[in-house]
Design a protein around this motif. Structure first.
Motif, PDB file in Angstrom:
ATOM      1  N   HIS A 125      37.954  15.361 -60.601  1.00  0.00           N
ATOM      2  CA  HIS A 125      37.401  15.577 -59.745  1.00  0.00           C
ATOM      3  C   HIS A 125      37.411  14.529 -58.571  1.00  0.00           C
ATOM      4  CE1 HIS A 125      37.182  18.579 -62.331  1.00  0.00           C
ATOM      5  NE2 HIS A 125      36.779  19.620 -61.408  1.00  0.00           N
ATOM      6  N   THR A 126      37.204  15.271 -57.444  1.00  0.00           N
ATOM      7  CA  THR A 126      36.464  13.791 -56.724  1.00  0.00           C
ATOM      8  C   THR A 126      35.090  14.339 -55.921  1.00  0.00           C
ATOM      9  OG1 THR A 126      38.506  13.734 -55.497  1.00  0.00           O
ATOM     10  CG2 THR A 126      36.177  12.723 -53.864  1.00  0.00           C
ATOM     11  N   VAL A 127      34.320  12.993 -56.804  1.00  0.00           N
ATOM     12  CA  VAL A 127      33.035  13.836 -56.240  1.00  0.00           C
ATOM     13  C   VAL A 127      31.325  12.061 -55.892  1.00  0.00           C
ATOM     14  CG1 VAL A 127      32.808  14.704 -58.539  1.00  0.00           C
ATOM     15  CG2 VAL A 127      32.452  12.308 -58.615  1.00  0.00           C
ATOM     16  N   SER A 128      30.790  12.657 -55.759  1.00  0.00           N
ATOM     17  CA  SER A 128      29.102  12.385 -55.258  1.00  0.00           C
ATOM     18  C   SER A 128      27.778  12.241 -55.883  1.00  0.00           C
ATOM     19  CB  SER A 128      29.750  11.993 -53.236  1.00  0.00           C
ATOM     20  OG  SER A 128      30.365  11.585 -52.871  1.00  0.00           O
TER      21      SER A 128
ATOM     22  N   SER B 123      35.445  17.761 -53.850  1.00  0.00           N
ATOM     23  CA  SER B 123      37.334  17.941 -54.006  1.00  0.00           C
ATOM     24  C   SER B 123      37.534  18.196 -56.199  1.00  0.00           C
ATOM     25  CB  SER B 123      38.094  17.593 -53.666  1.00  0.00           C
ATOM     26  OG  SER B 123      38.486  16.247 -54.022  1.00  0.00           O
ATOM     27  N   ALA B 124      38.202  19.496 -56.072  1.00  0.00           N
ATOM     28  CA  ALA B 124      38.653  19.637 -57.397  1.00  0.00           C
ATOM     29  C   ALA B 124      40.667  19.540 -57.382  1.00  0.00           C
ATOM     30  CB  ALA B 124      38.472  20.460 -58.039  1.00  0.00           C
ATOM     31  N   HIS B 125      40.921  18.641 -58.529  1.00  0.00           N
ATOM     32  CA  HIS B 125      42.356  18.561 -58.004  1.00  0.00           C
ATOM     33  C   HIS B 125      43.193  19.692 -58.261  1.00  0.00           C
ATOM     34  CE1 HIS B 125      42.039  14.514 -55.929  1.00  0.00           C
ATOM     35  NE2 HIS B 125      40.518  14.866 -57.043  1.00  0.00           N
ATOM     36  N   GLU B 126      42.992  20.109 -59.508  1.00  0.00           N
ATOM     37  CA  GLU B 126      43.109  22.023 -59.917  1.00  0.00           C
ATOM     38  C   GLU B 126      42.529  22.984 -59.646  1.00  0.00           C
ATOM     39  OE1 GLU B 126      43.320  21.704 -64.623  1.00  0.00           O
ATOM     40  OE2 GLU B 126      42.655  19.400 -64.788  1.00  0.00           O
ATOM     41  N   LYS B 127      43.640  24.289 -59.258  1.00  0.00           N
ATOM     42  CA  LYS B 127      43.807  25.064 -58.757  1.00  0.00           C
ATOM     43  C   LYS B 127      42.176  26.180 -59.506  1.00  0.00           C
ATOM     44  CE  LYS B 127      45.594  29.406 -57.196  1.00  0.00           C
ATOM     45  NZ  LYS B 127      46.840  29.638 -57.269  1.00  0.00           N
ATOM     46  N   ALA B 128      42.387  25.931 -61.223  1.00  0.00           N
ATOM     47  CA  ALA B 128      41.203  26.650 -61.606  1.00  0.00           C
ATOM     48  C   ALA B 128      40.219  25.854 -61.013  1.00  0.00           C
ATOM     49  CB  ALA B 128      41.249  27.009 -63.155  1.00  0.00           C
ATOM     50  N   GLN B 129      39.009  24.751 -60.670  1.00  0.00           N
ATOM     51  CA  GLN B 129      38.648  24.023 -60.734  1.00  0.00           C
ATOM     52  C   GLN B 129      37.336  23.988 -59.203  1.00  0.00           C
ATOM     53  OE1 GLN B 129      36.583  23.312 -63.739  1.00  0.00           O
ATOM     54  NE2 GLN B 129      38.451  24.243 -64.698  1.00  0.00           N
ATOM     55  N   LYS B 130      38.500  24.577 -58.496  1.00  0.00           N
ATOM     56  CA  LYS B 130      37.942  24.599 -56.642  1.00  0.00           C
ATOM     57  C   LYS B 130      37.089  25.779 -56.606  1.00  0.00           C
ATOM     58  CE  LYS B 130      42.274  22.865 -54.844  1.00  0.00           C
ATOM     59  NZ  LYS B 130      42.076  21.480 -54.190  1.00  0.00           N
ATOM     60  N   TYR B 131      36.280  26.719 -56.948  1.00  0.00           N
ATOM     61  CA  TYR B 131      34.877  26.592 -57.278  1.00  0.00           C
ATOM     62  C   TYR B 131      33.977  25.986 -57.042  1.00  0.00           C
ATOM     63  CZ  TYR B 131      33.227  26.511 -61.812  1.00  0.00           C
ATOM     64  OH  TYR B 131      33.353  25.720 -63.311  1.00  0.00           O
ATOM     65  N   LYS B 132      33.793  25.232 -57.444  1.00  0.00           N
ATOM     66  CA  LYS B 132      33.071  23.995 -57.706  1.00  0.00           C
ATOM     67  C   LYS B 132      33.217  22.889 -56.476  1.00  0.00           C
ATOM     68  CE  LYS B 132      33.854  22.810 -62.701  1.00  0.00           C
ATOM     69  NZ  LYS B 132      34.453  22.284 -63.315  1.00  0.00           N
ATOM     70  N   GLU B 133      33.795  23.338 -55.508  1.00  0.00           N
ATOM     71  CA  GLU B 133      33.994  22.334 -54.436  1.00  0.00           C
ATOM     72  C   GLU B 133      32.716  22.352 -53.307  1.00  0.00           C
ATOM     73  OE1 GLU B 133      39.172  21.540 -53.984  1.00  0.00           O
ATOM     74  OE2 GLU B 133      37.757  23.083 -52.745  1.00  0.00           O
ATOM     75  N   GLY B 134      32.241  21.711 -52.651  1.00  0.00           N
ATOM     76  CA  GLY B 134      31.005  21.633 -52.272  1.00  0.00           C
ATOM     77  C   GLY B 134      29.485  22.131 -53.157  1.00  0.00           C
ATOM     78  N   LYS B 135      29.395  22.614 -54.086  1.00  0.00           N
ATOM     79  CA  LYS B 135      28.564  22.556 -54.928  1.00  0.00           C
ATOM     80  C   LYS B 135      28.424  21.177 -55.891  1.00  0.00           C
ATOM     81  CE  LYS B 135      29.690  26.767 -54.859  1.00  0.00           C
ATOM     82  NZ  LYS B 135      31.312  27.261 -53.366  1.00  0.00           N
ATOM     83  N   PHE B 136      26.557  21.733 -56.642  1.00  0.00           N
ATOM     84  CA  PHE B 136      26.099  20.190 -57.063  1.00  0.00           C
ATOM     85  C   PHE B 136      25.320  20.365 -58.440  1.00  0.00           C
ATOM     86  CE2 PHE B 136      25.508  20.692 -52.408  1.00  0.00           C
ATOM     87  CZ  PHE B 136      24.985  19.182 -52.086  1.00  0.00           C
ATOM     88  N   ILE B 137      25.541  19.431 -58.850  1.00  0.00           N
ATOM     89  CA  ILE B 137      25.164  19.235 -60.665  1.00  0.00           C
ATOM     90  C   ILE B 137      23.646  18.934 -60.404  1.00  0.00           C
ATOM     91  CG2 ILE B 137      25.587  18.053 -62.912  1.00  0.00           C
ATOM     92  CD1 ILE B 137      27.092  21.006 -62.525  1.00  0.00           C
ATOM     93  N   LEU B 138      22.982  18.906 -61.114  1.00  0.00           N
ATOM     94  CA  LEU B 138      21.240  18.869 -61.404  1.00  0.00           C
ATOM     95  C   LEU B 138      21.599  18.333 -62.886  1.00  0.00           C
ATOM     96  CD1 LEU B 138      18.768  20.260 -58.978  1.00  0.00           C
ATOM     97  CD2 LEU B 138      20.135  18.228 -58.384  1.00  0.00           C
TER      98      LEU B 138
END
Length: 129
Positions: free
Chosen positions: A65-68, A85-100
C-alpha cells in the motif's frame, strides 16, 4: 500547531489521548477489525484535526500500500495513517480512508485503550482471517 475543529456529536467522538483534539465520530467508522503493531486500529471514512505526512510504500498483511502517517494538529503526535493507494484490487476500498490506532485515541466515552501484554504483533493492516 494548526486550527482545531470541534465535532458537535456529544458522546460519539474519538479524540487525541494527549491533547483531546477531536478526530472522528463513531458514525464514520468503516471497520473495527484492523490491527497494528500496538493492538486494535479502526478504519474511518474521514477524520479532522490531522496533518498528513509524506507518502511511502509499506508492505502490510494485505499487500503493498502507499500510505501517509497522520499527525494530531494539536500536539503533533502520530495517531495513525491514511491509505493513499492500494496495489491489489481487493484492497482498493481503503483508498482515501484513515486508520486511527486505538491506543493513541480516547474512545467516545473518554476511555483509553490500554495495550495488552497479550496483544498479537501482526503488522500494520487489517487482520483478514
Amino acid at each position: 500547531m494548526g486550527q482545531l475543529f470541534l465535532i458537535s456529536l456529544e458522546g460519539k467522538i474519538y479524540s487525541c489521548k494527549h491533547c483531546q483534539a477531536h478526530f472522528a465520530v463513531s458514525e464514520d467508522i468503516i471497520s473495527k477489525a484492523f490491527h497494528c503493531k500496538h493492538g486494535k486500529a479502526y478504519l474511518f471514512n474521514k477524520v479532522v484535526n490531522v496533518t498528513v505526512g509524506l507518502k511511502e510504500e509499506r508492505m502490510m498483511i494485505t499487500g503493498l500500500h502507499t500510505v501517509s502517517d497522520i499527525f494530531c494538529v494539536g500536539c503533533g503526535s502520530i495517531v495513525g495513517w491514511k491509505y493513499d493507494s492500494a496495489h491489489e484490487k481487493a484492497q482498493k476500498y481503503k483508498e482515501g480512508k484513515f486508520i486511527l490506532e486505538r491506543f493513541k485515541v480516547l474512545g467516545p466515552d473518554g476511555s483509553r485503550y490500554w495495550l495488552s501484554h497479550d496483544a498479537p504483533v501482526v503488522g500494520s493492516d487489517a487482520d483478514d482471517t
